[in-house]
Design a protein around this motif. Structure first.
Motif, PDB file in Angstrom:
ATOM      1  N   ILE A   1     -13.546   5.976 -12.168  1.00 49.91           N
ATOM      2  CA  ILE A   1     -12.176   6.477 -12.346  1.00 49.91           C
ATOM      3  C   ILE A   1     -12.138   7.995 -12.228  1.00 49.91           C
ATOM      4  N   VAL A   2     -13.010   8.677 -12.961  1.00 48.17           N
ATOM      5  CA  VAL A   2     -13.018  10.142 -12.959  1.00 48.17           C
ATOM      6  C   VAL A   2     -13.337  10.687 -11.570  1.00 48.17           C
ATOM      7  N   LEU A   3     -14.384  10.155 -10.940  1.00 44.28           N
ATOM      8  CA  LEU A   3     -14.802  10.665  -9.635  1.00 44.28           C
ATOM      9  C   LEU A   3     -13.796  10.343  -8.527  1.00 44.28           C
ATOM     10  N   SER A   4     -13.222   9.137  -8.544  1.00 45.55           N
ATOM     11  CA  SER A   4     -12.256   8.789  -7.497  1.00 45.55           C
ATOM     12  C   SER A   4     -10.972   9.595  -7.658  1.00 45.55           C
ATOM     13  N   LEU A   5     -10.512   9.779  -8.883  1.00 49.10           N
ATOM     14  CA  LEU A   5      -9.312  10.580  -9.111  1.00 49.10           C
ATOM     15  C   LEU A   5      -9.548  12.034  -8.697  1.00 49.10           C
ATOM     16  N   THR A   6     -10.691  12.565  -9.063  1.00 51.38           N
ATOM     17  CA  THR A   6     -11.050  13.930  -8.673  1.00 51.38           C
ATOM     18  C   THR A   6     -11.120  14.050  -7.148  1.00 51.38           C
ATOM     19  N   GLY A   7     -11.761  13.079  -6.514  1.00 52.41           N
ATOM     20  CA  GLY A   7     -11.865  13.085  -5.051  1.00 52.41           C
ATOM     21  C   GLY A   7     -10.516  12.998  -4.367  1.00 52.41           C
ATOM     22  N   LEU A   8      -9.612  12.184  -4.907  1.00 45.44           N
ATOM     23  CA  LEU A   8      -8.277  12.065  -4.320  1.00 45.44           C
ATOM     24  C   LEU A   8      -7.491  13.368  -4.454  1.00 45.44           C
ATOM     25  N   ILE A   9      -7.619  14.021  -5.599  1.00 40.13           N
ATOM     26  CA  ILE A   9      -6.888  15.274  -5.821  1.00 40.13           C
ATOM     27  C   ILE A   9      -7.472  16.402  -4.969  1.00 40.13           C
ATOM     28  N   LEU A  10      -8.787  16.595  -5.073  1.00 37.89           N
ATOM     29  CA  LEU A  10      -9.426  17.686  -4.327  1.00 37.89           C
ATOM     30  C   LEU A  10      -9.434  17.430  -2.820  1.00 37.89           C
TER      31      LEU A  10
END
Length: 184
Positions: free
Chosen positions: A7-16
């Motif tokens: 969750i944390v990594l995918s959300l971060t990847g989508l935002i960045l």
């Protein structure tokens, strides 16, 4: 615990990654007119889900496993996206939704009967499919169903937090070849 990292990594990847998504989407419109590719795949417990990727092949390409597609189906931009693995970025949405994990067996098509049988024997469908995994960093693709299923089962059995991050890091740094197509 790994779900939290997903969750944390995918959300971060989508935002960045939003600026990259926009650029690839615009380029994709010029390349094929339809930059996003959606395809039904086999998920956890063999439940269907719609995998999302950037399109790398022409619109009229048959819906088959990559190793059965022809290299002539790959577009110019698609070739770059496949080599850099940028075509996989939209799958972060599948990860965030809980349909996939960052690390797990690559989701196959429902028409890949031999692979489904091999994975069934080894309990591979007991976990979420992944964007990357042990098979991908070792250039094992769906053209070798038994080897792929064995590798997937080994990864599932031996997966730790350290290996989870190792597979992601190796993928991001270019280890593995991604899905080959016929003629490569």
């Amino acid at each position: 615990m790994l779900r939290i990292f997903d969750i944390v990594l995918s959300l971060t990847g989508l935002i960045l990654g939003a600026p990259v998504f926009i650029i690839i989407t615009v380029l994709g419109y010029f390349d094929t007119g339809s930059p996003i590719f959606r395809q039904e795949r086999v998920g956890k417990h063999k439940k269907s889900f719609i995998l999302v990727k950037f399109r790398t092949m022409k619109l009229d390409t048959a819906s088959v496993a990559s190793h059965l597609a022809s290299t002539s189906s790959i577009t110019r931009i698609g070739s770059f996206l496949r080599k850099t693995k940028l075509d996989e970025l939209p799958q972060l949405w599948n990860v965030l939704k809980g349909e996939m994990s960052l690390v797990g067996p690559r989701p196959n098509l429902f028409n890949q009967a031999e692979l489904i049988a091999e994975r069934d024997k080894r309990g591979v469908y007991s976990v979420r499919p992944g964007v990357t995994g042990l098979a991908q960093i070792n250039a094992i693709d769906m053209s070798t169903p038994q080897l792929l299923a064995e590798t997937d089962a080994k990864m599932i059995k031996e997966l730790t937090i350290g290996k989870y991050f190792s597979y992601i890091l190796q993928t991001v740094t270019g280890k593995g070849s991604g899905d080959r197509v016929r003629g490569e």
